[in-house]
Design a protein around this motif. Sequence first.
Motif, PDB file in Angstrom:
ATOM      1  N   PRO A  12       0.809  -1.223   0.000  1.00 58.16           N
ATOM      2  CA  PRO A  12       0.000   0.000   0.000  1.00 58.16           C
ATOM      3  C   PRO A  12       0.841   1.271   0.000  1.00 58.16           C
ATOM      4  O   PRO A  12       0.439   2.280  -0.595  1.00 58.16           O
ATOM      5  N   ALA A  13       1.996   1.232   0.654  1.00 57.20           N
ATOM      6  CA  ALA A  13       2.845   2.423   0.707  1.00 57.20           C
ATOM      7  C   ALA A  13       3.355   2.800  -0.681  1.00 57.20           C
ATOM      8  O   ALA A  13       3.440   3.990  -1.021  1.00 57.20           O
ATOM      9  N   ALA A  14       3.697   1.804  -1.490  1.00 61.56           N
ATOM     10  CA  ALA A  14       4.169   2.078  -2.844  1.00 61.56           C
ATOM     11  C   ALA A  14       3.054   2.675  -3.697  1.00 61.56           C
ATOM     12  O   ALA A  14       3.286   3.591  -4.494  1.00 61.56           O
ATOM     13  N   VAL A  15       1.839   2.170  -3.529  1.00 58.42           N
ATOM     14  CA  VAL A  15       0.702   2.720  -4.263  1.00 58.42           C
ATOM     15  C   VAL A  15       0.450   4.164  -3.832  1.00 58.42           C
ATOM     16  O   VAL A  15       0.239   5.054  -4.674  1.00 58.42           O
ATOM     17  N   ALA A  16       0.482   4.409  -2.528  1.00 61.66           N
ATOM     18  CA  ALA A  16       0.266   5.765  -2.025  1.00 61.66           C
ATOM     19  C   ALA A  16       1.325   6.726  -2.560  1.00 61.66           C
ATOM     20  O   ALA A  16       1.016   7.852  -2.962  1.00 61.66           O
ATOM     21  N   SER A  17       2.574   6.303  -2.571  1.00 65.14           N
ATOM     22  CA  SER A  17       3.656   7.145  -3.090  1.00 65.14           C
ATOM     23  C   SER A  17       3.465   7.440  -4.569  1.00 65.14           C
ATOM     24  O   SER A  17       3.657   8.581  -5.022  1.00 65.14           O
ATOM     25  N   THR A  18       3.093   6.419  -5.330  1.00 66.19           N
ATOM     26  CA  THR A  18       2.866   6.614  -6.758  1.00 66.19           C
ATOM     27  C   THR A  18       1.741   7.605  -7.008  1.00 66.19           C
ATOM     28  O   THR A  18       1.846   8.482  -7.881  1.00 66.19           O
ATOM     29  N   LEU A  19       0.675   7.494  -6.237  1.00 66.47           N
ATOM     30  CA  LEU A  19      -0.444   8.416  -6.405  1.00 66.47           C
ATOM     31  C   LEU A  19      -0.036   9.838  -6.048  1.00 66.47           C
ATOM     32  O   LEU A  19      -0.372  10.790  -6.773  1.00 66.47           O
ATOM     33  N   TYR A  20       0.681  10.005  -4.956  1.00 61.08           N
ATOM     34  CA  TYR A  20       1.092  11.354  -4.585  1.00 61.08           C
ATOM     35  C   TYR A  20       2.002  11.955  -5.658  1.00 61.08           C
ATOM     36  O   TYR A  20       1.850  13.119  -6.036  1.00 61.08           O
ATOM     37  N   GLN A  21       2.940  11.154  -6.130  1.00 59.32           N
ATOM     38  CA  GLN A  21       3.854  11.643  -7.177  1.00 59.32           C
ATOM     39  C   GLN A  21       3.077  12.042  -8.432  1.00 59.32           C
ATOM     40  O   GLN A  21       3.392  13.058  -9.073  1.00 59.32           O
ATOM     41  N   SER A  22       2.072  11.258  -8.781  1.00 58.34           N
ATOM     42  CA  SER A  22       1.261  11.553  -9.951  1.00 58.34           C
ATOM     43  C   SER A  22       0.551  12.896  -9.797  1.00 58.34           C
ATOM     44  O   SER A  22       0.563  13.733 -10.720  1.00 58.34           O
ATOM     45  N   TRP A  23      -0.052  13.123  -8.639  1.00 54.05           N
ATOM     46  CA  TRP A  23      -0.785  14.373  -8.425  1.00 54.05           C
ATOM     47  C   TRP A  23       0.157  15.562  -8.282  1.00 54.05           C
ATOM     48  O   TRP A  23      -0.160  16.671  -8.725  1.00 54.05           O
ATOM     49  N   PHE A  24       1.307  15.352  -7.670  1.00 54.82           N
ATOM     50  CA  PHE A  24       2.286  16.433  -7.555  1.00 54.82           C
ATOM     51  C   PHE A  24       2.732  16.879  -8.953  1.00 54.82           C
ATOM     52  O   PHE A  24       2.757  18.076  -9.271  1.00 54.82           O
ATOM     53  N   GLY A  25       3.085  15.907  -9.789  1.00 56.08           N
ATOM     54  CA  GLY A  25       3.497  16.230 -11.150  1.00 56.08           C
ATOM     55  C   GLY A  25       2.373  16.854 -11.954  1.00 56.08           C
ATOM     56  O   GLY A  25       2.594  17.806 -12.723  1.00 56.08           O
ATOM     57  N   ALA A  26       1.152  16.344 -11.784  1.00 61.10           N
ATOM     58  CA  ALA A  26       0.014  16.891 -12.517  1.00 61.10           C
ATOM     59  C   ALA A  26      -0.259  18.335 -12.107  1.00 61.10           C
ATOM     60  O   ALA A  26      -0.601  19.183 -12.943  1.00 61.10           O
TER      61      ALA A  26
END
Length: 219
Positions: A175-189
């Motif tokens: 779950p931590a990897a998924v959460a990190s990926t989502l945050y990175q996606s929104w930060f970049g977006a």
Amino acid sequence: MSQSADAAARRHDVRQHAASQHDGRPRDVRQHILDVAQPLLLRRGFTAVGLSELLATAGVPKGSFYHYFGSKEAFGEAVLEDYFSDYLAQVDALLGGPGNAAERVMRYFGHCLDTQVGDQMQSRCLAVKLGAEVCDLSEPMRAALDRGIAGVVARLTRCIADGARDGSLPAVANPAAVASTLYQSWFGASLLAKISRDRAPLDAAMAGTRHLLGLAQRT
């Protein structure tokens, strides 16, 4: 992932009114300076806002500034810590509200989308606004950003894990990897939306979020 400049300004007005003394000066001068600083930094960045402009806007003398902050770098660290303190409380409210875990996590990302779109396509997230600027400029400010972002990711991790337990989200190995990926996606977006003055990167982040969480086929 964001907090609007207007919201920060309103919060400043409320605190200033509540903390005013009989002579009209705010009782908590340190917090007053931080509240005034956030909208300035959201609009113009850290290095572009000079100390004289900040103090003139806050209506406090230079001695008051150096009483509470040993340097502009220490002030910048304090601004980021104050921002994330408020923002993490907001994340807790969104992720801790009613509904199953899937509903709660999507409520958070829906909030991210809503607060980043509008007529004025600019960053309303202080982490996005200052991230690239200060990381090479100040180690304490970089560390404050890192701590704040880690706090957001930790909260998303718990909610995603809750989703596996209540059955509203598919179980994932990490779950931590998924959460990190989502945050990175929104930060970049958020950064791309600021650059392009277009909400398309944020809409793509929302679609990617639903796909990664196994919600793309749900109505």
